[in-house]
Motif scaffolding. Structure first.
Motif, PDB file in Angstrom:
ATOM      1  N   VAL A 197       0.834  -1.204   0.000  1.00 19.52           N
ATOM      2  CA  VAL A 197       0.000   0.000   0.000  1.00 19.52           C
ATOM      3  C   VAL A 197       0.869   1.255   0.000  1.00 19.52           C
ATOM      4  CG1 VAL A 197      -1.624   1.339   1.392  1.00 19.52           C
ATOM      5  CG2 VAL A 197      -1.998  -1.103   1.039  1.00 19.52           C
ATOM      6  N   LEU A 198       1.926   1.257   0.792  1.00 21.02           N
ATOM      7  CA  LEU A 198       2.791   2.428   0.871  1.00 21.02           C
ATOM      8  C   LEU A 198       3.539   2.658  -0.445  1.00 21.02           C
ATOM      9  CD1 LEU A 198       4.204   1.959   4.490  1.00 21.02           C
ATOM     10  CD2 LEU A 198       2.282   3.371   3.738  1.00 21.02           C
ATOM     11  N   VAL A 199       3.995   1.593  -1.074  1.00 21.76           N
ATOM     12  CA  VAL A 199       4.666   1.736  -2.374  1.00 21.76           C
ATOM     13  C   VAL A 199       3.686   2.241  -3.427  1.00 21.76           C
ATOM     14  CG1 VAL A 199       5.779   0.460  -4.246  1.00 21.76           C
ATOM     15  CG2 VAL A 199       6.458   0.046  -1.887  1.00 21.76           C
ATOM     16  N   ALA A 200       2.463   1.705  -3.425  1.00 22.22           N
ATOM     17  CA  ALA A 200       1.454   2.169  -4.383  1.00 22.22           C
ATOM     18  C   ALA A 200       1.155   3.651  -4.183  1.00 22.22           C
ATOM     19  CB  ALA A 200       0.172   1.346  -4.222  1.00 22.22           C
ATOM     20  N   THR A 201       1.117   4.099  -2.937  1.00 26.90           N
ATOM     21  CA  THR A 201       0.879   5.514  -2.662  1.00 26.90           C
ATOM     22  C   THR A 201       2.032   6.370  -3.166  1.00 26.90           C
ATOM     23  OG1 THR A 201      -0.346   4.870  -0.666  1.00 26.90           O
ATOM     24  CG2 THR A 201       0.325   7.172  -0.850  1.00 26.90           C
ATOM     25  N   ALA A 202       3.263   5.902  -2.998  1.00 24.83           N
ATOM     26  CA  ALA A 202       4.419   6.645  -3.495  1.00 24.83           C
ATOM     27  C   ALA A 202       4.399   6.745  -5.019  1.00 24.83           C
ATOM     28  CB  ALA A 202       5.708   5.967  -3.027  1.00 24.83           C
ATOM     29  N   VAL A 203       3.987   5.687  -5.694  1.00 23.11           N
ATOM     30  CA  VAL A 203       3.913   5.702  -7.157  1.00 23.11           C
ATOM     31  C   VAL A 203       2.799   6.631  -7.633  1.00 23.11           C
ATOM     32  CG1 VAL A 203       3.422   4.287  -9.192  1.00 23.11           C
ATOM     33  CG2 VAL A 203       4.902   3.395  -7.378  1.00 23.11           C
ATOM     34  N   ALA A 204       1.679   6.636  -6.927  1.00 20.98           N
ATOM     35  CA  ALA A 204       0.539   7.462  -7.321  1.00 20.98           C
ATOM     36  C   ALA A 204       0.801   8.947  -7.087  1.00 20.98           C
ATOM     37  CB  ALA A 204      -0.711   7.025  -6.559  1.00 20.98           C
ATOM     38  N   PHE A 205       1.627   9.278  -6.072  1.00 25.59           N
ATOM     39  CA  PHE A 205       1.935  10.676  -5.743  1.00 25.59           C
ATOM     40  C   PHE A 205       3.446  10.895  -5.862  1.00 25.59           C
ATOM     41  CE2 PHE A 205      -2.095   9.878  -3.648  1.00 25.59           C
ATOM     42  CZ  PHE A 205      -2.806  11.058  -3.832  1.00 25.59           C
ATOM     43  N   PRO A 206       4.000  10.857  -7.089  1.00 25.61           N
ATOM     44  CA  PRO A 206       5.461  10.955  -7.228  1.00 25.61           C
ATOM     45  C   PRO A 206       6.032  12.301  -6.793  1.00 25.61           C
ATOM     46  CG  PRO A 206       4.379  11.121  -9.367  1.00 25.61           C
ATOM     47  CD  PRO A 206       3.326  10.737  -8.384  1.00 25.61           C
ATOM     48  N   GLY A 207       5.241  13.359  -6.867  1.00 22.37           N
ATOM     49  CA  GLY A 207       5.739  14.671  -6.472  1.00 22.37           C
ATOM     50  C   GLY A 207       5.427  15.042  -5.043  1.00 22.37           C
ATOM     51  N   GLU A 208       4.818  14.155  -4.289  1.00 24.90           N
ATOM     52  CA  GLU A 208       4.408  14.428  -2.905  1.00 24.90           C
ATOM     53  C   GLU A 208       4.880  13.308  -1.979  1.00 24.90           C
ATOM     54  OE1 GLU A 208       3.150  17.103  -1.875  1.00 24.90           O
ATOM     55  OE2 GLU A 208       2.445  18.083  -3.693  1.00 24.90           O
ATOM     56  N   PRO A 209       6.186  13.237  -1.691  1.00 27.47           N
ATOM     57  CA  PRO A 209       6.683  12.142  -0.836  1.00 27.47           C
ATOM     58  C   PRO A 209       6.096  12.156   0.567  1.00 27.47           C
ATOM     59  CG  PRO A 209       8.369  13.834  -1.145  1.00 27.47           C
ATOM     60  CD  PRO A 209       7.261  14.163  -2.092  1.00 27.47           C
ATOM     61  N   MET A 210       5.686  13.344   1.047  1.00 26.63           N
ATOM     62  CA  MET A 210       5.126  13.412   2.400  1.00 26.63           C
ATOM     63  C   MET A 210       3.745  12.761   2.478  1.00 26.63           C
ATOM     64  SD  MET A 210       7.530  14.643   4.076  1.00 26.63           S
ATOM     65  CE  MET A 210       6.771  14.944   5.661  1.00 26.63           C
ATOM     66  N   MET A 211       3.115  12.527   1.331  1.00 29.30           N
ATOM     67  CA  MET A 211       1.808  11.866   1.333  1.00 29.30           C
ATOM     68  C   MET A 211       1.932  10.438   1.865  1.00 29.30           C
ATOM     69  SD  MET A 211      -1.279  12.774   0.581  1.00 29.30           S
ATOM     70  CE  MET A 211      -2.896  12.259  -0.006  1.00 29.30           C
ATOM     71  N   VAL A 212       3.031   9.783   1.538  1.00 29.17           N
ATOM     72  CA  VAL A 212       3.242   8.409   2.017  1.00 29.17           C
ATOM     73  C   VAL A 212       3.389   8.405   3.540  1.00 29.17           C
ATOM     74  CG1 VAL A 212       4.702   6.363   1.851  1.00 29.17           C
ATOM     75  CG2 VAL A 212       4.366   7.816  -0.144  1.00 29.17           C
TER      76      VAL A 212
END
Length: 343
Positions: A150-165
């Protein structure tokens, strides 16, 4: 296949009992419905040939297909716990203090890569092995939200927002732990159906693999029907909610948080795919989208259906609102601290 039913004894431990014959269970109903659907396929297609029905059918199939592999994974893990993990081992591993054990269960969610459907049968099996309900429920909420996939998928979905993960991880972990603590203090044993706590006891002489197979089959048949019910509810709600409603939320932060929280409940997305849906809603600030990602794995229509079928309706009508409220609060607080509020 080993046929097992359970009846409580005077000391509270279940024992084997002869299986009832001629009973129509959910598996028989499902087979009959599938047979009717295949035989009457042409008539059904012509009768329901409408855009809304086609959209609803697509959503229903997508929800069930997404969730089924992880549900199978969950029941396999449940079977392994029942067959090979003695209750005494769990009691030794977990801290005796319930509050500390809830924290450990939340962090343990990192170890189970799956969606919320997989965590329900595992949480039930943990309760049957003597784990306090609050601890098992903390694991139920953490596993689908903080695992590495889930965390990797979130990082891929928000490539410009690392703090989202980071924000999703912290808010989801806080949701699991805080809900576990609240349930430990406020929850009552009678709210959980007796069948959820009754262990499956094999016939004398049955091997561990027979126990594993029977437990997994029992959980899959029981949970599968409620997954279908939840998928059907999600499909109807997806068609009923106009997509145009989201276009007017760009500049309204509070309304956006409320709508995205409710939308997470309605859409019933898999926790490993919801990040891409949230990322596509680029007109919204990050905070409402974070709320969407935290609430969805904690409470949605298919998960409520699974919980009601597994733990009873008295449990679901109390646990779902509690989880929803805690998830929204944790997501908003974390978003304000980590994401800078309305960005």
């Amino acid at each position: 296949m080993v046929r097992v039913t359970t009846t409580p004894t005077t000391d509270g431990e279940p024992t084997s009992a002869p299986a009832r014959r001629g009973r129509i269970d959910s598996l028989v109903v499902l087979c009959v419905l599938l047979l009717v659907a295949m035989l009457a396929q042409d008539q059904l297609v012509s009768a329901f040939d409408a855009p809304a029905v086609r959209t609803g059918s697509t959503v229903f199939v997508a929800v069930c297909v997404q969730a089924m592999p992880f549900l199978v994974l969950g029941v396999l893990i449940s079977g392994l716990i029942a067959a090979f993990v003695p209750a005494s081992l769990l009691r030794r591993v977990l801290p005796r203090n319930t509050a500390a054990a809830v924290g450990v269960a939340g962090v343990a969610g990192l170890a189970l890569p799956g969606c919320e459907c997989a965590s329900v049968p595992v949480a039930r099996r943990l309760m049957q092995q003597g784990v306090p309900p609050a601890v098992a429920l903390a694991f139920l909420l953490a596993a689908p939200a903080v695992n590495p996939i889930v965390l990797v998928a979130t990082a891929v979905a928000f490539p410009g927002e690392p703090m989202m993960v980071l924000a999703r991880f912290l808010a989801s972990l806080a949701t699991a732990v805080v809900t576990g603590w609240l349930w430990a203090r406020l929850g009552r044993a009678e709210w959980i159906a007796e069948r959820a706590l009754r262990r499956i006891t094999p016939r004398p002489g049955a091997s561990r693999w027979a126990v594993f197979a029977e437990t997994a089959r029992h959980d899959l048949v029981e949970a599968g029907g409620f997954l279908v019910l939840g998928g059907l509810t999600a499909a109807v709600l997806n068609v009923a909610v106009p997509a145009a409603w989201l276009t007017s939320l760009g500049g309204q932060l509070v309304l956006g948080v409320i709508v995205m929280a409710l939308l997470a409940v309605v859409l019933a997305l898999c926790s490993e795919a919801d990040a891409f849906v949230a990322a596509s809603l680029s007109a919204l600030p990050l905070l409402p989208r974070l709320v969407f990602l935290v609430v969805g794995p904690a409470v949605d229509v298919k998960l409520v259906a699974l919980q009601a079928g597994t733990f009873g309706r008295a449990f679901a009508v109390r646990f779902a609102p509690l989880t929803f409220l805690v998830a929204v609060v944790c997501a908003v607080v974390t978003g304000l601290l980590v994401l800078g509020g309305a960005r």
